[in-house]
Design an enzyme around this catalytic site. Sequence first.
Site, PDB file in Angstrom:
ATOM      1  N   GLY A  52       7.244  68.898   2.449  1.00 57.16           N
ATOM      2  CA  GLY A  52       6.166  69.157   0.545  1.00 57.16           C
ATOM      3  C   GLY A  52       6.787  69.618   0.379  1.00 57.16           C
ATOM      4  O   GLY A  52       6.016  70.802  -0.769  1.00 57.16           O
ATOM      5  N   TYR A  61     -10.155  66.695   7.561  1.00 58.30           N
ATOM      6  CA  TYR A  61      -9.379  67.573   7.467  1.00 58.30           C
ATOM      7  C   TYR A  61      -9.551  69.437   7.816  1.00 58.30           C
ATOM      8  O   TYR A  61      -8.355  69.910   8.248  1.00 58.30           O
ATOM      9  CB  TYR A  61      -9.452  68.212   5.672  1.00 58.30           C
TER      10      TYR A  61
END
Length: 298
Positions: free
Chosen positions: A15, A169
């Site tokens: 990322g 999450y």
Amino acid sequence: MSDQILQGKTAIITGANSGIGFEAAKDFARKGARVMMAVRNIEKGNGAREQILQEVPQAMIEVLKIDMADLASIRDFANTVKNHLDSLDLLINNAGVMMPAYAKTRDGFELQFGSNHLGHFALTGQLLPLLKHTADSRVVTVSSLAHKGSKILFNNLDGSMGYKKFQFYGQSKLANLMFARELDKRLKAAGLETKSLACHPGISATNLFKFGKQDAPHFLIGLAGKFLQPADMGALPTIYAATHQTLKGGEYIGPNGKGRRRGYPALDTPHPVANDETVITRLWDVSEKLTGVTYDFS
């Protein structure tokens, strides 16, 4: 490893095309490391690479494709790396998705748990042969303040029995933290030099605030930037965990300000929920089973 001797080291950052990963890539490149930007979108990765080269013309930086939501893509990436590298000094498990609508990975995992945790679990295990044969190597896994008060929903990991995006999450970030600390424990038990650490960025204005796989609108990121820590500050705990020489492995690094939301990097204390050894062991076993990746510490 200190930030003065990153010269000639090799780092992989997942990322790395935006936010914290981008800032870490730029910092490592500036200090002389060879940086491999592991990204899902090659076009965005190449754009990020060009940005870094404008600021750091001498940067040794390359872009490789990986999709953390696809075990086959992770396997292909790891095989490519192992075919081209003899050693690996730093693996930064940074990529992530945050609170999307309910979705699944290519392998049928809930997207956040699958990408944020299982993907990095699989990647680290497959790159372990390089890491464990590299002196003073490190794995840094990015967790979050959202791990606090979370739990691993073993009976509903795929979200099929109900899905709340913040709850899932938090679960993925708790899994990141548990994985990082358990990995370090197992590395030490095997007598290996490789260290594993966890970190968190506080609350940062990064492109992690997405809608599914779509980037957040620029106005929202800009608004967040007025109240939250900028990405270059949010990246400091990652950089600290990767380079600070006094760290022994197993530490959790975050900002030192109020509520650990902003500030400069320092040792932080995980929420007690992250210390449940029964859950940690079960999570490791489940992760090996789901990914098909077994760690070889010999």
